[in-house]
Design an enzyme around this catalytic site. Sequence first.
Site, mmCIF file in Angstrom:
data_model
loop_
_atom_site.group_PDB
_atom_site.id
_atom_site.type_symbol
_atom_site.label_atom_id
_atom_site.label_comp_id
_atom_site.label_asym_id
_atom_site.label_seq_id
_atom_site.Cartn_x
_atom_site.Cartn_y
_atom_site.Cartn_z
ATOM 1 N N ARG A 114 28.737 79.033 49.763
ATOM 2 C CA ARG A 114 27.775 79.229 48.676
ATOM 3 C C ARG A 114 28.197 80.340 47.721
ATOM 4 O O ARG A 114 27.357 80.944 47.058
ATOM 5 C CB ARG A 114 26.397 79.516 49.281
ATOM 6 C CG ARG A 114 25.831 78.304 50.030
ATOM 7 C CD ARG A 114 24.635 78.677 50.880
ATOM 8 N NE ARG A 114 25.027 79.492 52.019
ATOM 9 C CZ ARG A 114 24.172 79.984 52.913
ATOM 10 N NH1 ARG A 114 22.880 79.773 52.771
ATOM 11 N NH2 ARG A 114 24.596 80.703 53.933
ATOM 12 N N ARG A 204 21.341 55.052 44.341
ATOM 13 C CA ARG A 204 22.433 55.810 44.959
ATOM 14 C C ARG A 204 22.206 56.073 46.445
ATOM 15 O O ARG A 204 23.144 56.358 47.183
ATOM 16 C CB ARG A 204 22.628 57.143 44.238
ATOM 17 C CG ARG A 204 21.402 58.052 44.316
ATOM 18 C CD ARG A 204 21.622 59.367 43.607
ATOM 19 N NE ARG A 204 20.385 60.149 43.567
ATOM 20 C CZ ARG A 204 20.321 61.413 43.186
ATOM 21 N NH1 ARG A 204 21.416 62.048 42.813
ATOM 22 N NH2 ARG A 204 19.169 62.044 43.175
ATOM 23 N N HIS A 226 38.490 83.546 51.143
ATOM 24 C CA HIS A 226 37.601 83.337 52.297
ATOM 25 C C HIS A 226 37.506 81.846 52.619
ATOM 26 O O HIS A 226 37.567 81.444 53.801
ATOM 27 C CB HIS A 226 36.214 83.905 52.001
ATOM 28 C CG HIS A 226 35.229 83.670 53.111
ATOM 29 N ND1 HIS A 226 35.319 84.303 54.331
ATOM 30 C CD2 HIS A 226 34.147 82.856 53.181
ATOM 31 C CE1 HIS A 226 34.333 83.889 55.116
ATOM 32 N NE2 HIS A 226 33.610 83.017 54.431
ATOM 33 N N ARG A 231 39.195 76.954 55.777
ATOM 34 C CA ARG A 231 39.438 75.521 55.588
ATOM 35 C C ARG A 231 40.912 75.128 55.576
ATOM 36 O O ARG A 231 41.226 73.942 55.742
ATOM 37 C CB ARG A 231 38.764 75.059 54.287
ATOM 38 C CG ARG A 231 37.261 75.281 54.268
ATOM 39 C CD ARG A 231 36.568 74.652 55.460
ATOM 40 N NE ARG A 231 35.116 74.794 55.362
ATOM 41 C CZ ARG A 231 34.258 74.319 56.250
ATOM 42 N NH1 ARG A 231 34.700 73.672 57.324
ATOM 43 N NH2 ARG A 231 32.950 74.498 56.108
#
Length: 312
Positions: A114, A204, A226, A231
Amino acid sequence: MPLTDAQAQEIEAARAAEGRTRRPVSPGLEALLYQAIPILDHGFIRVIDYMGDDAAVVQAARVSYGRGTRAVTEDRGLIRYLMRHWHSTPFEMCEIKYHVKLPIFVARQWIRHRTANVNEYSARYSILDREFYIPDPAQLAAQSSSNRQGRGEVLQGEEAARVLDLLRQDATQTYDHYAWMLNEDEAGDPVDPGRDGLARELARMNLTLNTYTQWYWKTDLHNLFHFLRLRADAHAQYEIRVYAEAMLRTAEAWVPACTEAFRDYRMGAVTLSSGMLDIVRRMLAGEAVQQAGSGLSKREWRELMETLGREA
């Protein structure tokens, strides 16, 4: 390459345009700017814009009035010091913006980070492309028996073929139903004038999570690192890891000194608890420490032994 001729022409036109600036630029990233780097079967990342470079991190740390006249080795040393001691704000002075095309299920995992500005393609306003992520057979794996969020052995034979068929069939069928419910052609006109069609924001809901979406994702260098530490790690899910690995290559082109320090002090480093560090000291002193008397849990002990390259 998952780009139409019109999209490729648009990218080439953007790359052909040049403007004069007094701002510092990164030659390595300028060479990659706007280019689509293919990911998975239909995805990509593109660097759309950026601000700052290695020197901007140094300038912010020193609060200097310009790019400075210190030697490159001094700047590199400062960057490594900042990274080593977990300084963050100097790295926040650099920003980068990506255009990403990715499967919806990857986007939902990605959005957990976020610390970025995100604007996603709106399926309330536009119609999603008929493109789905179908894994390579080498990525079709069973559930891991030891890791609740990991993969085990690769599926083989008829089972693997059946899984791929189901993924294709389900995605194709749900998209066909989506298109029928919309009742719109490419120009937005009714396919069947005899019925209204369902609103896009409702139609959708029928799409599978391997349908591709797109977004612009802008973040600063500190938060990019970060994201990449988590990831681009070997333990991350493959489908998001390949995006992170491509982004890591763009970071190397953009801020090579910062990325070198990041690789050394984040990706290539481990963190030891005070208890783990005490065990290491005792081992270096010649003590034969065992898990039972270490004060560590079995899991902590196993992780420490793996880090040290020893049998648990």
